[in-house]
Design an enzyme around this catalytic site. Structure first.
Site, PDB file in Angstrom:
ATOM      1  N   CYS A 273       0.814  -1.233   0.000  1.00  0.00           N
ATOM      2  CA  CYS A 273       0.000   0.000   0.000  1.00  0.00           C
ATOM      3  C   CYS A 273       0.844   1.279   0.000  1.00  0.00           C
ATOM      4  O   CYS A 273       0.316   2.364  -0.234  1.00  0.00           O
ATOM      5  CB  CYS A 273      -0.962  -0.006   1.181  1.00  0.00           C
ATOM      6  SG  CYS A 273      -1.962  -1.493   1.221  1.00  0.00           S
TER       7      CYS A 273
ATOM      8  N   HIS B 168      -3.043   6.779   2.455  1.00  0.00           N
ATOM      9  CA  HIS B 168      -3.515   5.514   1.887  1.00  0.00           C
ATOM     10  C   HIS B 168      -4.919   5.271   2.429  1.00  0.00           C
ATOM     11  O   HIS B 168      -5.182   5.402   3.623  1.00  0.00           O
ATOM     12  CB  HIS B 168      -2.564   4.385   2.282  1.00  0.00           C
ATOM     13  CG  HIS B 168      -3.163   3.031   2.078  1.00  0.00           C
ATOM     14  ND1 HIS B 168      -3.701   2.647   0.881  1.00  0.00           N
ATOM     15  CD2 HIS B 168      -3.321   1.981   2.929  1.00  0.00           C
ATOM     16  CE1 HIS B 168      -4.167   1.416   0.992  1.00  0.00           C
ATOM     17  NE2 HIS B 168      -3.956   0.986   2.226  1.00  0.00           N
TER      18      HIS B 168
ATOM     19  N   ASN C 293     -10.266  -0.352  -0.064  1.00  0.00           N
ATOM     20  CA  ASN C 293      -8.813  -0.265   0.012  1.00  0.00           C
ATOM     21  C   ASN C 293      -8.248  -0.817  -1.302  1.00  0.00           C
ATOM     22  O   ASN C 293      -8.343  -2.008  -1.571  1.00  0.00           O
ATOM     23  CB  ASN C 293      -8.343  -1.091   1.214  1.00  0.00           C
ATOM     24  CG  ASN C 293      -6.831  -1.084   1.382  1.00  0.00           C
ATOM     25  OD1 ASN C 293      -6.097  -0.717   0.469  1.00  0.00           O
ATOM     26  ND2 ASN C 293      -6.374  -1.506   2.546  1.00  0.00           N
TER      27      ASN C 293
END
Ligand code: UT7
Length: 318
Positions: free
Chosen positions: A112, A245, A275
């Site tokens: 990520c 993020h 996500n």
């Protein structure tokens, strides 16, 4: 010499999965997912669309917005955890789809934090004079590595891609950055599977110690933001937009609170992207550029935290 973002782009697959869709096949509810993560829906790519396909659409969009022709790109970096295949790199596959015959192309695997890592690397290539410009892409098809019977992970992730074109500049664009990794946390968030002798060994699905990642992320986001601000000789008040993020609304809100940053300065798109790992930051950034919130000259602070653990941030004069 400096580097500066001159165009952003993004792409989301058409198919949307809502929390209600998940409640039909796992023991979960819309209310639980929203309360614990802030996620309401996420996109899922069709079986025949790969990270390079999503990345291609985002890249074309960013190139169009930057006014640079694909053939003039000198460096392509794709940040992805879900590459098309073991090799060649997704960057090389995407390069061929863009019709570029010769440029530097490689993937970055920092989960990520991948987009922040990739931007930092591209900035160094430009500052060193090795290239004049770079195309940076975060592209993910997490739907391929999710166990759709595991409610603790499958509801959290989505597919998508975001991109940015960097160009050499006399004016500073990417002002300061800090990157970190600590592999002692490798088992807290992973896809512990691989190929050997034509077989899948281990478990090729995302597994996560959610609460441990949550705790680490809140602390890392705050610490790396302060570290980057110090390196850039800036203060929290100088941030126009914090682009973390996009994993969980509660993590982002806690970060903003710890920093003393007004909530209005937080870029949050997790509610409709889920996500998307390495794609989440460029996707969120492009959405806020397109909706007119992020303007030329704004100060952005991009921060990522992900599997490894990896984490890092960049202060940008957009
Ligand atoms: O991209 C890299 C970064 N990733 C992250 O930052 C993710 C970080 N972690 C998180 O966002 C949160 O930890 C989660 C959203 C993953 C989970 O939220 P939580 O508040 O930490 O919940 P939990 O894992 O402690 O689980 C609480 C309960 C458990 O039940 P018991 O043991 O209390 O009976 C879980 O089994 O919630 C249960 N649960 C669910 N219930 C309904 C877990 N997943 C679900 C679900 N629906 N989808």
């Amino acid at each position: 010499m400096f580097s500066r973002i001159i165009g952003t782009g993004s792409y989301l697959p058409e198919k949307k999965l809502t929390n209600h869709d998940f409640a039909k096949f796992v023991d979960t509810s819309h209310d639980w997912i929203v309360e614990r993560s802030g996620i309401e829906s996420r996109r899922v790519a069709p079986k025949d669309e790969y990270a390079s396909d999503l990345g291609l659409r985002a890249a074309q969009n960013a190139l169009c917005n930057s006014g640079i022709a694909a053939g003039d790109i000198e460096l392509i970096i794709v940040a992805t955890t879900t590459p098309d295949m073991i090799f060649p790199s997704t960057a090389c596959i995407l390069q061929s789809k863009l019709g570029i015959k010769d440029c530097i192309a490689f993937d970055v695997q920092a989960v990520c934090s991948g987009f922040v890592y990739a931007l930092n690397i591209a900035d160094l290539f430009i500052k060193s004079g090795q290239v004049q410009n770079a195309l940076i892409i975060g592209a993910e098809v997490y739907s391929r590595i999710l166990d759709y019977s595991d409610r603790s992970t499958c509801v959290l992730f989505g597919d998508g891609a975001g991109a940015a074109v960097l160009m050499k500049s006399d004016v500073p664009g990417l002002i300061a950055s800090k990157l970190h990794a600590d592999g002692t946390h490798k088992d807290k968030l992973s896809v512990p599977g691989w190929l050997a002798a034509g077989k899948i060994i281990g478990k090729p699905y995302v597994q996560m110690d959610g609460p441990a990642v949550f705790k680490f992320a809140v602390k890392a986001f705050e610490e790396v933001t302060q570290e980057v601000l110090k390196a850039a000789n800036k203060k929290v008040i100088d941030i126009d937009w914090l682009i973390p993020h996009q994993a969980n609304t509660r993590i982002m809100n806690a970060t903003v609170k710890r920093l003393g940053l007004p909530l209005e300065k937080l870029v949050s798109t997790v509610h409709h992207h889920g996500n998307t790992s390495a794609a989440s930051i460029p996707l969120a950034m492009d959405e806020f550029v397109k909706n007119g919130n992020i303007k030329k000259g704004d100060s952005l602070l991009l921060v990522g935290v992900g599997g490894g653990f990896t984490w890092g941030g960049i202060f940008i004069n957009f």
